[in-house]
Design a protein around this motif. Structure first.
Motif, PDB file in Angstrom:
ATOM      1  N   ILE A 266       9.064 -25.577 -41.167  1.00  0.00           N
ATOM      2  CA  ILE A 266       8.442 -26.042 -39.936  1.00  0.00           C
ATOM      3  C   ILE A 266       7.306 -27.021 -40.258  1.00  0.00           C
ATOM      4  N   ALA A 267       6.532 -26.716 -41.296  1.00  0.00           N
ATOM      5  CA  ALA A 267       5.458 -27.629 -41.703  1.00  0.00           C
ATOM      6  C   ALA A 267       6.023 -28.996 -42.069  1.00  0.00           C
ATOM      7  N   GLU A 268       7.133 -29.018 -42.792  1.00  0.00           N
ATOM      8  CA  GLU A 268       7.739 -30.290 -43.192  1.00  0.00           C
ATOM      9  C   GLU A 268       8.228 -31.070 -41.975  1.00  0.00           C
ATOM     10  N   ALA A 269       8.720 -30.371 -40.949  1.00  0.00           N
ATOM     11  CA  ALA A 269       9.141 -31.059 -39.721  1.00  0.00           C
ATOM     12  C   ALA A 269       7.948 -31.712 -39.033  1.00  0.00           C
ATOM     13  N   PHE A 270       6.820 -31.024 -39.024  1.00  0.00           N
ATOM     14  CA  PHE A 270       5.619 -31.604 -38.435  1.00  0.00           C
ATOM     15  C   PHE A 270       5.151 -32.828 -39.210  1.00  0.00           C
ATOM     16  N   ILE A 271       5.203 -32.752 -40.525  1.00  0.00           N
ATOM     17  CA  ILE A 271       4.785 -33.892 -41.346  1.00  0.00           C
ATOM     18  C   ILE A 271       5.674 -35.096 -41.057  1.00  0.00           C
ATOM     19  N   ALA A 272       6.966 -34.852 -40.916  1.00  0.00           N
ATOM     20  CA  ALA A 272       7.896 -35.937 -40.611  1.00  0.00           C
ATOM     21  C   ALA A 272       7.627 -36.569 -39.253  1.00  0.00           C
ATOM     22  N   ARG A 273       6.994 -35.802 -38.351  1.00  0.00           N
ATOM     23  CA  ARG A 273       6.681 -36.306 -37.007  1.00  0.00           C
ATOM     24  C   ARG A 273       5.248 -36.836 -36.903  1.00  0.00           C
ATOM     25  N   GLY A 274       4.564 -36.972 -38.023  1.00  0.00           N
ATOM     26  CA  GLY A 274       3.274 -37.634 -37.995  1.00  0.00           C
ATOM     27  C   GLY A 274       2.048 -36.770 -38.159  1.00  0.00           C
ATOM     28  N   VAL A 275       2.211 -35.473 -38.404  1.00  0.00           N
ATOM     29  CA  VAL A 275       1.038 -34.630 -38.671  1.00  0.00           C
ATOM     30  C   VAL A 275       0.481 -34.978 -40.037  1.00  0.00           C
TER      31      VAL A 275
ATOM     32  N   ASP B  51       8.750 -21.275 -28.946  1.00  0.00           N
ATOM     33  CA  ASP B  51       9.219 -20.476 -30.085  1.00  0.00           C
ATOM     34  C   ASP B  51       9.918 -21.385 -31.095  1.00  0.00           C
ATOM     35  N   LEU B  52       9.196 -21.801 -32.130  1.00  0.00           N
ATOM     36  CA  LEU B  52       9.780 -22.695 -33.137  1.00  0.00           C
ATOM     37  C   LEU B  52      10.659 -21.953 -34.133  1.00  0.00           C
ATOM     38  N   ARG B  53      10.347 -20.707 -34.389  1.00  0.00           N
ATOM     39  CA  ARG B  53      11.196 -19.953 -35.316  1.00  0.00           C
ATOM     40  C   ARG B  53      12.600 -19.792 -34.741  1.00  0.00           C
ATOM     41  N   ALA B  54      12.681 -19.460 -33.455  1.00  0.00           N
ATOM     42  CA  ALA B  54      13.995 -19.301 -32.829  1.00  0.00           C
ATOM     43  C   ALA B  54      14.759 -20.620 -32.862  1.00  0.00           C
ATOM     44  N   ALA B  55      14.068 -21.719 -32.585  1.00  0.00           N
ATOM     45  CA  ALA B  55      14.732 -23.027 -32.626  1.00  0.00           C
ATOM     46  C   ALA B  55      15.264 -23.326 -34.017  1.00  0.00           C
ATOM     47  N   LEU B  56      14.458 -23.051 -35.044  1.00  0.00           N
ATOM     48  CA  LEU B  56      14.880 -23.305 -36.421  1.00  0.00           C
ATOM     49  C   LEU B  56      16.089 -22.457 -36.786  1.00  0.00           C
ATOM     50  N   GLN B  57      16.063 -21.184 -36.399  1.00  0.00           N
ATOM     51  CA  GLN B  57      17.152 -20.280 -36.749  1.00  0.00           C
ATOM     52  C   GLN B  57      18.435 -20.605 -35.989  1.00  0.00           C
ATOM     53  N   GLU B  58      18.295 -21.066 -34.757  1.00  0.00           N
ATOM     54  CA  GLU B  58      19.469 -21.295 -33.914  1.00  0.00           C
ATOM     55  C   GLU B  58      20.106 -22.661 -34.137  1.00  0.00           C
ATOM     56  N   GLY B  59      19.294 -23.659 -34.458  1.00  0.00           N
ATOM     57  CA  GLY B  59      19.872 -25.002 -34.545  1.00  0.00           C
ATOM     58  C   GLY B  59      19.335 -25.885 -35.637  1.00  0.00           C
ATOM     59  N   GLY B  60      18.567 -25.316 -36.575  1.00  0.00           N
ATOM     60  CA  GLY B  60      18.078 -26.105 -37.692  1.00  0.00           C
ATOM     61  C   GLY B  60      17.118 -27.201 -37.257  1.00  0.00           C
ATOM     62  N   ARG B  61      17.058 -28.243 -38.048  1.00  0.00           N
ATOM     63  CA  ARG B  61      16.084 -29.304 -37.814  1.00  0.00           C
ATOM     64  C   ARG B  61      16.277 -30.023 -36.478  1.00  0.00           C
ATOM     65  N   PRO B  62      17.500 -30.325 -36.024  1.00  0.00           N
ATOM     66  CA  PRO B  62      17.635 -30.974 -34.716  1.00  0.00           C
ATOM     67  C   PRO B  62      17.051 -30.147 -33.580  1.00  0.00           C
ATOM     68  N   ALA B  63      17.308 -28.844 -33.587  1.00  0.00           N
ATOM     69  CA  ALA B  63      16.771 -27.975 -32.543  1.00  0.00           C
ATOM     70  C   ALA B  63      15.252 -27.876 -32.650  1.00  0.00           C
ATOM     71  N   LEU B  64      14.747 -27.896 -33.878  1.00  0.00           N
ATOM     72  CA  LEU B  64      13.308 -27.849 -34.083  1.00  0.00           C
ATOM     73  C   LEU B  64      12.642 -29.110 -33.526  1.00  0.00           C
ATOM     74  N   ASP B  65      13.237 -30.262 -33.775  1.00  0.00           N
ATOM     75  CA  ASP B  65      12.687 -31.503 -33.232  1.00  0.00           C
ATOM     76  C   ASP B  65      12.718 -31.502 -31.703  1.00  0.00           C
TER      77      ASP B  65
END
Length: 333
Positions: free
Chosen positions: A57-66, A285-299
């Protein structure tokens, strides 16, 4: 053609989100009176995100500009694997991430300081509300001041830049503010003063110990020259140079001087809930998004979060009940 980067995180009010605070655990080995009840019900380990999930999740945030990430708790150093997480996130410093920091109560810092430096951490905040051993024990209910001071010394020796966070408490430590400032100045540490915040049931009336920091600042200005500084560290503190001491002091004032207009941060809990405001219940709920659909769902979840982020908190110290039911340790301040 190079692949386009995901678009940055910008909320409905045009604020760019560049700062993520991650609470790796709600547990703490202290029970500070303004933060927790004496008897707490913490999350079972089974409900916590894994270290790998937090890293993803941290890496997804970094990719989005954090650009800045802070590890918090509870007390983050009680979480097994937190230095491994720091290494995972720290690998991105200079490659999208500007800084990885940590907030700690200092009780376990002596054992972990070098590992944090090796992971890429260069700056930490240490919560310290009193330099008097008996008063420190009273405020924290269980704390040993010498252990924290030893941790601070070990952190500085390992090369960590240290900022002391002191919650200003009327009738408890207001007489220690100037001595704490002088103590920090003598050791090269910065000091930030924080107003108590109405989060969670702490078995007491916060109004008894609420100390407005505009009042504190006026008192300091009667004895010192406070020169406003333009520098920021990603959070809400406003900084001043104390000319006579060649020291830096910050003020975090959620009640006397609302800072929401420039909010650039969101908070991730150890369960994977993304809180969009410290003083509101809005969450995704970011954990649920990550578990259900990986990076696309997390974004996609991050996009929904930006649309839902509120304009400002609803803190009011005079209210009898807390602004929100969750304790500070859940979202890490």
């Amino acid at each position: 053609m190079a692949e386009a980067l995901p678009h940055p995180l910008i909320d409905a009010f045009g604020r760019r989100i560049s700062y993520l605070r991650i609470s790796v655990t709600d547990r703490c080995d202290l029970r500070c009176r303004y933060c927790m009840a004496e008897v707490m019900q913490f999350l079972p380990t089974s409900r916590l995100m894994t270290i790998e999930e937090i890293g993803s999740i941290a890496e997804a945030f970094i990719a989005r500009g954090v650009r800045r990430i802070r590890l918090t708790g509870g007390e983050p150093l009680v979480r097994r694997g937190v230095t491994e997480l720091a290494r995972t996130i720290g690998r991105h410093i200079g490659q999208g991430l500007d800084e990885l920091t940590l907030t700690t109560n200092g009780t376990r810092l002596a054992a972990e300081a070098q590992a944090l430096v090796d992971a890429g951490v260069r700056r930490i905040n240490v919560s310290l509300d009193s330099l008097d051993p008996e008063r420190f024990r009273h405020i924290t209910r269980t704390g040993q001041l010498d252990k924290v001071l030893h941790g601070i010394e070990a952190g500085a020796a390992a090369g960590l830049r240290i900022k002391i966070n002191m919650v200003a408490l009327k009738g408890l430590n207001e007489d220690e503010i100037e001595p704490m400032l002088r103590w920090c100045a003598a050791r090269g540490h910065d000091l930030t003063l924080i107003e108590t915040m109405p989060l969670g049931d702490v078995e007491g009336d916060r109004t008894d110990h609420y100390l407005p920091l505009d009042q504190v600042r006026r008192g300091l200005e009667s004895r010192f020259t406070l020169v406003p500084l333009s520098e920021r560290t990603g959070g809400p503190a406003r900084y001043f140079r104390v000319a006579e001491l060649d020291a830096k002091i910050g003020f975090i004032t959620p009640l006397t001087e609302n800072f929401c207009a420039g909010c650039n941060r969101v908070r991730l809990t150890a369960e994977g809930q993304l809180y969009l405001c410290l003083g509101r219940e809005d969450r995704i709920d970011l954990r649920a998004a990550l578990q259900e659909g990986g990076r696309p769902a997390l974004d996609a979840a991050l996009d929904r979060a930006m649309a839902a982020k509120p304009l400002r908190h609803a803190f009011a110290i005079e209210d009898a009940s807390p602004a929100v039911s969750r304790h500070m340790s859940v979202t890490g301040g």
